[in-house]
Design an enzyme around this catalytic site. Sequence first.
Site, PDB file in Angstrom:
ATOM      1  CB  SER A 199      15.883   2.199 -31.367  1.00 51.20           C
ATOM      2  OG  SER A 199      15.956   1.480 -32.575  1.00 51.20           O
ATOM      3  CG  HIS A 246      14.520   6.520 -31.166  1.00 53.93           C
ATOM      4  ND1 HIS A 246      14.847   6.784 -32.477  1.00 53.93           N
ATOM      5  CD2 HIS A 246      14.345   5.161 -31.093  1.00 53.93           C
ATOM      6  CE1 HIS A 246      14.874   5.652 -33.164  1.00 53.93           C
ATOM      7  NE2 HIS A 246      14.553   4.655 -32.343  1.00 53.93           N
TER       8      HIS A 246
END
Length: 295
Positions: A199, A246
Amino acid sequence: MDQAASSSQDARSAPGCYRHPDRETGVRCTRCEKPICPECMISASVGFQCPDCVRSGSGTGHAPTAAQPRTIAGGTIAADPRLVTKILVGINLAVFIAVRASDSLVNELALIGAWPPAPFTPTMGVADGQWYRLVTSMFTHQEIWHIGFNMLSLWWLGGPLEAALGRARYLAVYFASGLAGSALAYLLASPTTATVGASGAIFGLFGATAVLMRRLNYDLRPIIALLVINLIFTFNPGFNISWQAHIGGLVAGIITGYAMVHAPRERRALVQYGTCALVLAVVVIMTLLRTAQLA
């Protein structure tokens, strides 16, 4: 007198291009001095060169690859613009299959700061010298929904971005973003928390794609809407998602992506790869600081 003037004008007429004789030109190749028209001019360090001299690669000036088509970031246009993306997807799938076959393997690949927790002396984790976890965690997934979502995002974002940047530059953005996400997760998250997934790198692709679309004057609303939706999920405590990875990947993707598409042509490679090197230097600094703290 009219006849004499006409003869003088013909004598002073410019020569024709050696490839297009019907086109008069006053510019000559700086190597062979053949006349060249604007279509045949290839910019050199001094003046212009003809296509023949550029292809030969002799003397000074540009290399034979100077006339090859380039991406907006200066990369070489490849026959398969998604090759690196396919390889990345393949590596992720291979690691996922290996993890599903051996449950203990995830403990060796996941991003773990230090284990066991204090006051015990760490015997595994990045703080114990296992820096490779910053990289291996980027390719590790446990759940089918996790790898499915990430690989769809990688294919949807990575393919067009690879085609726009070129393979080497795309790979540089991917790894710089992924490592930045891993480093920020290591720095801010609990050292005993195991973090896995691509991610961080994918959020970096989000950032780089937004920068590219802005550079090309495309409509940013679709990518911004998708990014906002992902950020809502990121900060939802019910999903147990590493927001540090992230955000770290997103910031690094924006920075490296901006360098890729806005670097000045004369110093393009230096600015592009220099920016990636600076991001990696920050990754190293964050890792060293956290390791010193945990030690």
